[in-house]
Structure formats: structure tokens, C-alpha cells
Design a protein around this motif. Structure first.
Motif, PDB file in Angstrom:
ATOM      1  N   VAL A  18     -70.269 -55.591  28.839  1.00 40.02           N
ATOM      2  CA  VAL A  18     -69.988 -54.592  29.182  1.00 40.02           C
ATOM      3  C   VAL A  18     -70.541 -52.839  28.639  1.00 40.02           C
ATOM      4  CG1 VAL A  18     -68.206 -52.979  29.933  1.00 40.02           C
ATOM      5  CG2 VAL A  18     -67.675 -54.923  29.866  1.00 40.02           C
ATOM      6  N   ARG A  19     -71.510 -52.504  29.651  1.00 41.13           N
ATOM      7  CA  ARG A  19     -72.688 -51.670  29.461  1.00 41.13           C
ATOM      8  C   ARG A  19     -71.745 -50.198  29.806  1.00 41.13           C
ATOM      9  NH1 ARG A  19     -73.906 -54.706  26.414  1.00 41.13           N
ATOM     10  NH2 ARG A  19     -75.278 -55.769  26.257  1.00 41.13           N
ATOM     11  N   HIS A  20     -72.847 -49.103  29.930  1.00 42.09           N
ATOM     12  CA  HIS A  20     -72.237 -47.885  30.006  1.00 42.09           C
ATOM     13  C   HIS A  20     -71.944 -47.600  32.539  1.00 42.09           C
ATOM     14  CE1 HIS A  20     -71.593 -43.527  30.586  1.00 42.09           C
ATOM     15  NE2 HIS A  20     -72.913 -43.610  31.510  1.00 42.09           N
ATOM     16  N   THR A  21     -70.745 -47.373  32.268  1.00 45.31           N
ATOM     17  CA  THR A  21     -70.138 -47.154  33.839  1.00 45.31           C
ATOM     18  C   THR A  21     -69.738 -48.916  34.472  1.00 45.31           C
ATOM     19  OG1 THR A  21     -71.952 -47.053  34.807  1.00 45.31           O
ATOM     20  CG2 THR A  21     -71.026 -45.093  33.904  1.00 45.31           C
ATOM     21  N   ASN A  22     -69.845 -49.556  33.535  1.00 45.54           N
ATOM     22  CA  ASN A  22     -69.721 -51.052  34.299  1.00 45.54           C
ATOM     23  C   ASN A  22     -68.287 -50.911  34.242  1.00 45.54           C
ATOM     24  OD1 ASN A  22     -71.862 -53.037  32.524  1.00 45.54           O
ATOM     25  ND2 ASN A  22     -72.401 -52.209  34.682  1.00 45.54           N
ATOM     26  N   THR A  23     -67.235 -51.430  34.913  1.00 48.41           N
ATOM     27  CA  THR A  23     -66.071 -52.065  35.201  1.00 48.41           C
ATOM     28  C   THR A  23     -65.363 -53.324  34.849  1.00 48.41           C
ATOM     29  OG1 THR A  23     -66.059 -52.522  36.744  1.00 48.41           O
ATOM     30  CG2 THR A  23     -65.866 -50.158  36.319  1.00 48.41           C
ATOM     31  N   LEU A  24     -64.309 -53.119  34.691  1.00 55.34           N
ATOM     32  CA  LEU A  24     -63.183 -54.197  33.597  1.00 55.34           C
ATOM     33  C   LEU A  24     -62.209 -54.536  34.237  1.00 55.34           C
ATOM     34  CD1 LEU A  24     -63.138 -57.153  31.648  1.00 55.34           C
ATOM     35  CD2 LEU A  24     -62.827 -54.970  29.997  1.00 55.34           C
ATOM     36  N   VAL A  25     -61.444 -55.505  34.836  1.00 53.24           N
ATOM     37  CA  VAL A  25     -60.196 -55.474  35.356  1.00 53.24           C
ATOM     38  C   VAL A  25     -59.370 -55.650  33.595  1.00 53.24           C
ATOM     39  CG1 VAL A  25     -58.327 -56.227  37.665  1.00 53.24           C
ATOM     40  CG2 VAL A  25     -61.154 -55.375  37.261  1.00 53.24           C
ATOM     41  N   ILE A  26     -57.952 -55.265  33.981  1.00 53.20           N
ATOM     42  CA  ILE A  26     -56.901 -55.910  33.303  1.00 53.20           C
ATOM     43  C   ILE A  26     -55.917 -56.118  34.718  1.00 53.20           C
ATOM     44  CG2 ILE A  26     -55.018 -55.741  31.378  1.00 53.20           C
ATOM     45  CD1 ILE A  26     -56.659 -54.297  30.026  1.00 53.20           C
ATOM     46  N   ALA A  27     -54.927 -57.276  34.585  1.00 53.92           N
ATOM     47  CA  ALA A  27     -54.050 -57.590  36.033  1.00 53.92           C
ATOM     48  C   ALA A  27     -53.484 -58.041  35.368  1.00 53.92           C
ATOM     49  CB  ALA A  27     -55.340 -58.961  36.623  1.00 53.92           C
ATOM     50  N   ASP A  28     -52.072 -58.183  35.954  1.00 52.05           N
ATOM     51  CA  ASP A  28     -50.730 -58.988  35.713  1.00 52.05           C
ATOM     52  C   ASP A  28     -50.989 -60.612  36.321  1.00 52.05           C
ATOM     53  OD1 ASP A  28     -50.684 -58.754  38.928  1.00 52.05           O
ATOM     54  OD2 ASP A  28     -49.455 -56.647  38.485  1.00 52.05           O
ATOM     55  N   ARG A  29     -49.944 -60.983  36.477  1.00 49.51           N
ATOM     56  CA  ARG A  29     -49.659 -62.376  36.352  1.00 49.51           C
ATOM     57  C   ARG A  29     -50.309 -62.931  37.480  1.00 49.51           C
ATOM     58  NH1 ARG A  29     -44.269 -65.229  36.381  1.00 49.51           N
ATOM     59  NH2 ARG A  29     -43.140 -64.098  38.293  1.00 49.51           N
ATOM     60  N   GLY A  30     -49.614 -62.112  38.840  1.00 50.17           N
ATOM     61  CA  GLY A  30     -49.862 -61.919  40.583  1.00 50.17           C
ATOM     62  C   GLY A  30     -51.074 -61.989  40.842  1.00 50.17           C
ATOM     63  N   THR A  50     -48.783 -58.610  27.828  1.00 51.20           N
ATOM     64  CA  THR A  50     -48.746 -57.915  28.867  1.00 51.20           C
ATOM     65  C   THR A  50     -49.459 -56.574  29.389  1.00 51.20           C
ATOM     66  OG1 THR A  50     -47.878 -56.081  27.235  1.00 51.20           O
ATOM     67  CG2 THR A  50     -46.301 -57.135  27.907  1.00 51.20           C
ATOM     68  N   VAL A  51     -50.212 -56.300  30.157  1.00 45.42           N
ATOM     69  CA  VAL A  51     -51.524 -55.419  30.116  1.00 45.42           C
ATOM     70  C   VAL A  51     -51.575 -54.150  28.692  1.00 45.42           C
ATOM     71  CG1 VAL A  51     -52.224 -53.291  31.867  1.00 45.42           C
ATOM     72  CG2 VAL A  51     -51.503 -55.845  32.864  1.00 45.42           C
ATOM     73  N   LEU A  52     -50.586 -53.478  28.368  1.00 46.25           N
ATOM     74  CA  LEU A  52     -50.486 -52.978  27.451  1.00 46.25           C
ATOM     75  C   LEU A  52     -50.710 -53.603  25.880  1.00 46.25           C
ATOM     76  CD1 LEU A  52     -47.699 -50.977  28.249  1.00 46.25           C
ATOM     77  CD2 LEU A  52     -49.797 -49.711  29.363  1.00 46.25           C
ATOM     78  N   GLN A  53     -51.037 -54.375  26.191  1.00 48.51           N
ATOM     79  CA  GLN A  53     -50.640 -55.552  25.503  1.00 48.51           C
ATOM     80  C   GLN A  53     -52.185 -56.246  24.789  1.00 48.51           C
ATOM     81  OE1 GLN A  53     -48.310 -58.389  25.685  1.00 48.51           O
ATOM     82  NE2 GLN A  53     -47.145 -57.501  23.522  1.00 48.51           N
ATOM     83  N   VAL A  54     -52.977 -56.305  26.008  1.00 47.17           N
ATOM     84  CA  VAL A  54     -54.366 -56.274  26.075  1.00 47.17           C
ATOM     85  C   VAL A  54     -55.297 -54.739  25.787  1.00 47.17           C
ATOM     86  CG1 VAL A  54     -56.335 -57.260  27.935  1.00 47.17           C
ATOM     87  CG2 VAL A  54     -54.022 -58.654  27.350  1.00 47.17           C
ATOM     88  N   LEU A  55     -54.536 -53.781  26.328  1.00 46.83           N
ATOM     89  CA  LEU A  55     -55.851 -52.558  26.419  1.00 46.83           C
ATOM     90  C   LEU A  55     -55.123 -51.981  25.121  1.00 46.83           C
ATOM     91  CD1 LEU A  55     -56.697 -50.257  28.143  1.00 46.83           C
ATOM     92  CD2 LEU A  55     -54.805 -49.037  28.648  1.00 46.83           C
ATOM     93  N   ASP A  56     -54.093 -52.103  24.661  1.00 45.56           N
ATOM     94  CA  ASP A  56     -53.837 -52.171  22.733  1.00 45.56           C
ATOM     95  C   ASP A  56     -55.442 -52.300  22.226  1.00 45.56           C
ATOM     96  OD1 ASP A  56     -52.901 -50.492  20.917  1.00 45.56           O
ATOM     97  OD2 ASP A  56     -52.247 -52.549  20.423  1.00 45.56           O
ATOM     98  N   GLY A 116     -49.910 -62.001  31.238  1.00 47.67           N
ATOM     99  CA  GLY A 116     -48.709 -62.399  32.040  1.00 47.67           C
ATOM    100  C   GLY A 116     -47.135 -61.747  32.108  1.00 47.67           C
ATOM    101  N   ASP A 117     -48.490 -60.608  32.592  1.00 46.38           N
ATOM    102  CA  ASP A 117     -47.636 -58.982  32.623  1.00 46.38           C
ATOM    103  C   ASP A 117     -46.772 -59.325  34.177  1.00 46.38           C
ATOM    104  OD1 ASP A 117     -46.500 -56.766  32.900  1.00 46.38           O
ATOM    105  OD2 ASP A 117     -47.773 -56.247  31.858  1.00 46.38           O
ATOM    106  N   THR A 118     -44.904 -59.092  34.174  1.00 48.57           N
ATOM    107  CA  THR A 118     -44.661 -59.264  35.541  1.00 48.57           C
ATOM    108  C   THR A 118     -44.001 -57.873  35.801  1.00 48.57           C
ATOM    109  OG1 THR A 118     -42.617 -59.116  34.485  1.00 48.57           O
ATOM    110  CG2 THR A 118     -43.280 -61.175  34.691  1.00 48.57           C
ATOM    111  N   THR A 119     -44.608 -56.796  35.677  1.00 49.68           N
ATOM    112  CA  THR A 119     -44.606 -55.519  35.771  1.00 49.68           C
ATOM    113  C   THR A 119     -45.055 -55.107  37.570  1.00 49.68           C
ATOM    114  OG1 THR A 119     -44.218 -54.487  33.837  1.00 49.68           O
ATOM    115  CG2 THR A 119     -45.283 -52.662  35.311  1.00 49.68           C
ATOM    116  N   GLN A 120     -44.543 -54.890  38.014  1.00 50.61           N
ATOM    117  CA  GLN A 120     -45.516 -55.356  39.145  1.00 50.61           C
ATOM    118  C   GLN A 120     -46.482 -53.821  39.519  1.00 50.61           C
ATOM    119  OE1 GLN A 120     -42.704 -54.403  43.488  1.00 50.61           O
ATOM    120  NE2 GLN A 120     -41.490 -55.461  42.491  1.00 50.61           N
ATOM    121  N   TYR A 121     -47.940 -54.347  40.071  1.00 51.53           N
ATOM    122  CA  TYR A 121     -49.168 -53.370  40.582  1.00 51.53           C
ATOM    123  C   TYR A 121     -49.213 -53.148  38.561  1.00 51.53           C
ATOM    124  CZ  TYR A 121     -47.663 -53.283  44.817  1.00 51.53           C
ATOM    125  OH  TYR A 121     -47.352 -53.704  46.466  1.00 51.53           O
ATOM    126  N   ALA A 122     -49.067 -53.704  37.872  1.00 52.20           N
ATOM    127  CA  ALA A 122     -49.566 -53.268  36.169  1.00 52.20           C
ATOM    128  C   ALA A 122     -51.157 -53.842  36.079  1.00 52.20           C
ATOM    129  CB  ALA A 122     -48.692 -54.008  35.612  1.00 52.20           C
TER     130      ALA A 122
END
Length: 129
Positions: A18-30, A50-56, A116-122
Motif C-alpha cells: 500500500v502506497r500513498h493514496t492507495n485504498t484498503l477495505v476492511i469489511a464485515d462477514r457479508g 471484528t472490523v474494529l479489532q482489525v483496524l486497531d 467475522g463482524d456481524t455489525t451491519q454495514y461495518a
């Protein structure tokens, strides 16, 4: 042997590309698969991780610039959930947009990490600063 930081070799490799201005997606299970976008599926069982655990975990190795989430996240989730995501992304310029628009950002991403996050639209699209 790695003693701290990202232990998963696929995620470590992805972050190093990942370089400057590239994007990365962290997604829920669905979240759907995207042909041509490298996907690392970490889902084990409901809400692990969860998404928050991965983000952290990524924050030590990934400087986040702007971030995007779906508008629908705000209406589909309770106040504590919204506050937890807002706190985790407090140091970023966070924009909420329609879920369809968020999904249009995915094909340009360097990679997608499914949780594995089950939070909707997380789902969060992070731009590297």
C-alpha cells in the motif's frame, strides 16, 4: 521470528504494497467478493475478528488518511456501536456515503480484509496518507 505487530503473512505483505493514496477495505462477514481485488478472509466465527479489532491492529503499520463508510451504518446500528466506530476513526476524515457508492470504491483498492463482524454495514474504506 516476528515478535509483535502483524503476524499474518498475507496481511503483512498486503500492507507493504500500500502506497500513498492507495485504498484498503476492511469489511464485515457479508461483504461480497470482488474479482481482481486481493481478499484476505480472516472470518472465523461470528464477530471474530471484528472490523474494529482489525483496524486497531493495522493502525501501527498503516497511516490512515481519509476513510469512508456507508450512510446505512448510521441508521442500522445503535448509539454505542456508532460511537465505537467514531472513536476508532476519530483521527481520520470520515465520510459517510450511500452503500452503493462505497462499493464503487472497492475495485480500485489494493486489497480487502474480510472479518467475522456481524455489525451491519461495518465496512470501511481506508486511504493511505
Amino acid at each position: 521470528m516476528i515478535r509483535h505487530g502483524i503476524l499474518n503473512p498475507a496481511i503483512a505483505s498486503l500492507l507493504r504494497r500500500v502506497r500513498h493514496t492507495n485504498t484498503l477495505v476492511i469489511a464485515d462477514r457479508g461483504f461480497p467478493s470482488w474479482p481482481g481485488v486481493e481478499t484476505i478472509d480472516l472470518s472465523l466465527v461470528d464477530d471474530v475478528p471484528t472490523v474494529l479489532q482489525v483496524l486497531d491492529a493495522l493502525r501501527e503499520n498503516f497511516v490512515v488518511g481519509p476513510a469512508w463508510m456507508a450512510n446505512e451504518f448510521l441508521t442500522a446500528n445503535d448509539q454505542p456501536t456508532r460511537e465505537a466506530f467514531a472513536a476508532a476513526l476519530a483521527s481520520t476524515e470520515l465520510t459517510h456515503e450511500p452503500h452503493v457508492a462505497l462499493k464503487q470504491r472497492v475495485p480500485g483498492a489494493i486489497g480487502l480484509i474480510r472479518t467475522g463482524d456481524t455489525t451491519q454495514y461495518a465496512n470501511v474504506v481506508l486511504e493511505s496518507a
